[in-house]
Design an enzyme around this catalytic site. Sequence first.
Site, PDB file in Angstrom:
ATOM      1  N   SER A 110       0.669  -1.229  -0.055  1.00  0.00           N
ATOM      2  CA  SER A 110       0.080   0.043   0.025  1.00  0.00           C
ATOM      3  C   SER A 110       0.841   1.203   0.158  1.00  0.00           C
ATOM      4  CB  SER A 110      -0.991  -0.058   1.111  1.00  0.00           C
ATOM      5  OG  SER A 110      -2.037  -0.948   0.926  1.00  0.00           O
ATOM      6  N   THR A 175      -5.351 -12.247  -2.858  1.00  0.00           N
ATOM      7  CA  THR A 175      -4.604 -13.484  -3.417  1.00  0.00           C
ATOM      8  C   THR A 175      -5.239 -13.613  -4.870  1.00  0.00           C
ATOM      9  OG1 THR A 175      -6.344 -15.137  -2.642  1.00  0.00           O
ATOM     10  CG2 THR A 175      -4.352 -14.530  -1.147  1.00  0.00           C
ATOM     11  N   TYR A 200     -10.677   2.530   5.600  1.00  0.00           N
ATOM     12  CA  TYR A 200      -9.668   2.203   4.661  1.00  0.00           C
ATOM     13  C   TYR A 200     -10.120   1.384   3.639  1.00  0.00           C
ATOM     14  CZ  TYR A 200      -4.909   1.273   3.123  1.00  0.00           C
ATOM     15  OH  TYR A 200      -3.636   1.012   2.348  1.00  0.00           O
ATOM     16  N   SER A 201      -9.943   1.589   2.159  1.00  0.00           N
ATOM     17  CA  SER A 201     -10.597   0.639   1.520  1.00  0.00           C
ATOM     18  C   SER A 201      -9.540   0.754   0.096  1.00  0.00           C
ATOM     19  CB  SER A 201     -11.844   0.980   0.895  1.00  0.00           C
ATOM     20  OG  SER A 201     -12.461   0.270  -0.281  1.00  0.00           O
ATOM     21  N   ASN A 202      -9.283  -0.524  -0.355  1.00  0.00           N
ATOM     22  CA  ASN A 202      -8.197  -0.405  -1.475  1.00  0.00           C
ATOM     23  C   ASN A 202      -8.813  -0.111  -2.842  1.00  0.00           C
ATOM     24  OD1 ASN A 202      -5.842  -1.502  -0.364  1.00  0.00           O
ATOM     25  ND2 ASN A 202      -6.806  -3.105   0.348  1.00  0.00           N
ATOM     26  N   GLY A 333       2.979  -0.569   3.995  1.00  0.00           N
ATOM     27  CA  GLY A 333       2.478  -1.579   2.937  1.00  0.00           C
ATOM     28  C   GLY A 333       2.418  -2.913   3.378  1.00  0.00           C
TER      29      GLY A 333
END
Length: 380
Positions: A110, A175, A200-202, A333
């Site tokens: 991240s 994955t 928090y969100s990718n 990260g």
Amino acid sequence: MPPRRTPRTLRAIPAALALLGLAPTCLLASTPTGAQTPRSEPSSGSRALTSPAPAGSRSPVSPAADAALALLVTRGKAPAAALLAQDDFGSQFADAGDGIDRSDHFRAGSITKTFIATVVLQLAAEHRLSLSDSVDAHLPGLVSGAGNDGSRLTLRALLTHTSGLYDFTADTLGTVPVTPLQAVRIALTHPPADPGRYAYSNTNYVLLGMVVEQVTGHSYATEAERRIITPLRLTGTSFPGARTSLPSPHGRAYAADGSDVTELDPRVAGAAGELVTTLADLDRFYGALLAGELLPPGQLREMLNTRAAHGSYGMGLYPVKLPCGTTVWGHNGRISGSYVRSAATVDGRRVLTFRVNTDGIADPGLEPALLAAEFCPRTE
């Protein structure tokens, strides 16, 4: 790949451990199941000064930080750990365990978000987009369904993780290789959290990567290379796309169960965590960013403004206030086989990046202890 070194660890200094409140009786090492690189118990240790400090000046790495780094291997259960500290007096590398060299390439997870946020803020400075733009203004109709509405979400909300969008990696577990569109569609099968609340969100940064491409006509990787990597001469940093191998030199990467996960398809993370880099490049990047080399003052202030996320997050950066009162800025990260943390003073003059070659640190208290040991005032 060149052969790895013989095992090296750092000195475990009792006085420094006392400063950290960590007992030296915890210095016991074990090899993770399935790990192919042996580890040794902390013993004589080794440190290599990259750039000599002037006579009478202090070294960037303190004895307390040395000790805390060693504990990432012992108490933190990492096969190996390393750090590179940099300040006005020079830079210094330190390692613990075996399996990491100073020049190794690794996956930064991240930390990619800081690069993406920097590109977006540069585009804002060029008036090619506004942080108040809705997502729909750039990606019309994409964010819809299950209560999600791109017309009500701004780019600022994506940058600060206050959009409420579901994190697609909660379903893929980080994955499954996916395209950006697939990642967003996975997220949109879930209703959003309350907009305006920090979560928090990718997915937010996958969308920002798509916005960069829509605005510029180039991929986020191409723009980051042109705007950041090339100007700063980050020769060890790249966006690998679908390439599963790491550039040489590199060590091995291990999952929490000890299995070797060095080969990895970076599309499991995309714009939210694809980056491959080195310790020296991350120190250079965060030092330059906070020193104002990449953003005009107004955009850098925006990046450091945590008001939208209620103090938790700026834009691709977050602050940590240490026990001594010093606040450091940076990002961490995490991706399969790698955990990395970069932190710097707000002026970028002092930077520390450390990493372990596994998914995380078994004892979460070790990271703040290491940051405090390195950034809090000390006498030597």
